[in-house]
Design a protein around this motif. Structure first.
Motif, PDB file in Angstrom:
ATOM      1  N   ARG B  47       0.798  -1.088  -0.055  1.00 12.89           N
ATOM      2  CA  ARG B  47      -0.009   0.195  -0.090  1.00 12.89           C
ATOM      3  C   ARG B  47       0.804   1.387  -0.006  1.00 12.89           C
ATOM      4  NH1 ARG B  47      -2.984  -1.161   5.078  1.00 12.89           N
ATOM      5  NH2 ARG B  47      -3.909   0.738   5.192  1.00 12.89           N
ATOM      6  N   VAL B 117       2.983   1.357  -7.498  1.00 10.46           N
ATOM      7  CA  VAL B 117       2.761   0.829  -5.989  1.00 10.46           C
ATOM      8  C   VAL B 117       1.104   0.624  -5.997  1.00 10.46           C
ATOM      9  CG1 VAL B 117       4.802   1.783  -5.228  1.00 10.46           C
ATOM     10  CG2 VAL B 117       2.685   2.971  -4.826  1.00 10.46           C
ATOM     11  N   ASN B 118       0.817  -0.035  -4.902  1.00  8.37           N
ATOM     12  CA  ASN B 118      -0.596  -0.335  -4.731  1.00  8.37           C
ATOM     13  C   ASN B 118      -1.468  -0.549  -5.669  1.00  8.37           C
ATOM     14  OD1 ASN B 118      -2.615  -0.391  -2.668  1.00  8.37           O
ATOM     15  ND2 ASN B 118      -3.035   1.624  -2.710  1.00  8.37           N
ATOM     16  N   LYS B 120      -3.849  -3.036  -7.618  1.00 10.67           N
ATOM     17  CA  LYS B 120      -5.327  -3.655  -7.461  1.00 10.67           C
ATOM     18  C   LYS B 120      -5.496  -4.407  -8.810  1.00 10.67           C
ATOM     19  CE  LYS B 120      -5.876  -2.089  -3.391  1.00 10.67           C
ATOM     20  NZ  LYS B 120      -5.200  -2.799  -2.207  1.00 10.67           N
ATOM     21  N   GLY B 143      -3.031   1.247 -10.470  1.00 13.09           N
ATOM     22  CA  GLY B 143      -2.163   1.392  -9.204  1.00 13.09           C
ATOM     23  C   GLY B 143      -1.399   2.914  -9.352  1.00 13.09           C
TER      24      GLY B 143
END
Lengths: 104, 153
Positions: B47, B117-118, B120, B143
């Motif tokens: 996250r 990053v992060n 989904k 992301g």
């Protein structure tokens, strides 16, 4: 307007929290494109018509979300998520939602 | 008339098998090649970014709709009778997911980012005429793309 899937922005502080903002759109398939897709379904592979349709709808949903964020005076939308659901056969709803904030 | 239907069915099955196989192996070749090319765009499911230096950032995503072929649909329908692994759909989803990640990476590189990053995933199946049958599946990967760290000041 900063739109991000992160919950925090490195180096910046959230000055004000403005709540949830969302944008959605419901799109139906084009009858002609649908016919092409049925033919393509015999041989398999990417169905470009559908990819474009859903992508356009997602851009629209995001734009609506950003508009709502602007209306409440935000300068960023954090933790953005997408969701797709099929309403009836041949139609889909695309939803984009996130948290509107004011960043310092 | 019965013979005619049978011939059409077998013809579609053969066409689906041959064309589907060719399309799949070609797609996998292209996926492997582009995965090697885009290897330097790093993708994280975490996250938070690996370091907290200030970087320019933007939301990126990639999506693809991959349709099943006639052969796969028949094989899956038969396999559903006994249950277990539906191998013909596994490769379909694998291809779609890897393609979506590649498109996301391409967008990230275009915007000058060095990592995403992060990330989904979201999968959406587009039903066929019969509501129980699969026709195509959309995979979306999205992301936050982070650019190279900016110097302080």
């Amino acid at each position: 307007m900063l739109v991000t899937s992160l919950e925090i922005i490195p180096g910046r502080r959230v000055a004000k929290h403005l709540g949830l903002v969302q944008g959605s759109t419901v799109r139906a398939k084009h009858a002609g494109k649908d016919l092409m897709a049925s033919l393509k379904n015999i041989v398999g592979g990417e169905l470009k018509g559908y990819t474009e349709l859903l992508q356009e709808a997602r851009v629209e949903a995001t734009a609506r979300m950003v508009k709502q964020a602007e209306a409440v005076g935000a300068n960023a939308v954090l933790n953005v998520r997408y969701s797709t659901s099929s309403i009836t056969q041949g139609a889909a709803e695309l939803l984009a939602y996130g948290t509107a904030v004011v960043l310092e | 008339m019965d013979h005619f239907n049978l011939i059409v069915f077998l013809g579609l099955l053969l066409l689906g098998y041959v064309a589907g196989r060719i399309a799949e192996s070609r797609h996998y070749r292209s996926i492997r090649q582009r995965e090697a090319e885009l290897g330097d765009v790093l993708v994280f499911a975490s996250r938070f970014p690996p370091d907290f230096r200030v970087r320019p950032q933007t939301l990126v995503g990639g999506s693809v709709v991959v349709g099943e072929d006639y052969f796969k649909s028949i094989v899956a329908a038969l396999q559903k009778l006994v249950g277990g692994r539906l191998k013909s759909y596994e490769t379909l989803l694998d291809r779609a997911r890897r393609e979506a990640v590649l498109r996301m990476k391409e967008e990230a590189r275009q915007k000058g980012a060095s990592m995403v990053v992060n990330v989904k995933f979201q999968t959406f199946s587009i039903p066929g005429r019969n509501p129980n049958s699969l026709r195509a599946v959309e995979v979306l990967a999205y992301g936050t793309a982070l650019g190279p760290a900016m110097p302080r000041g």
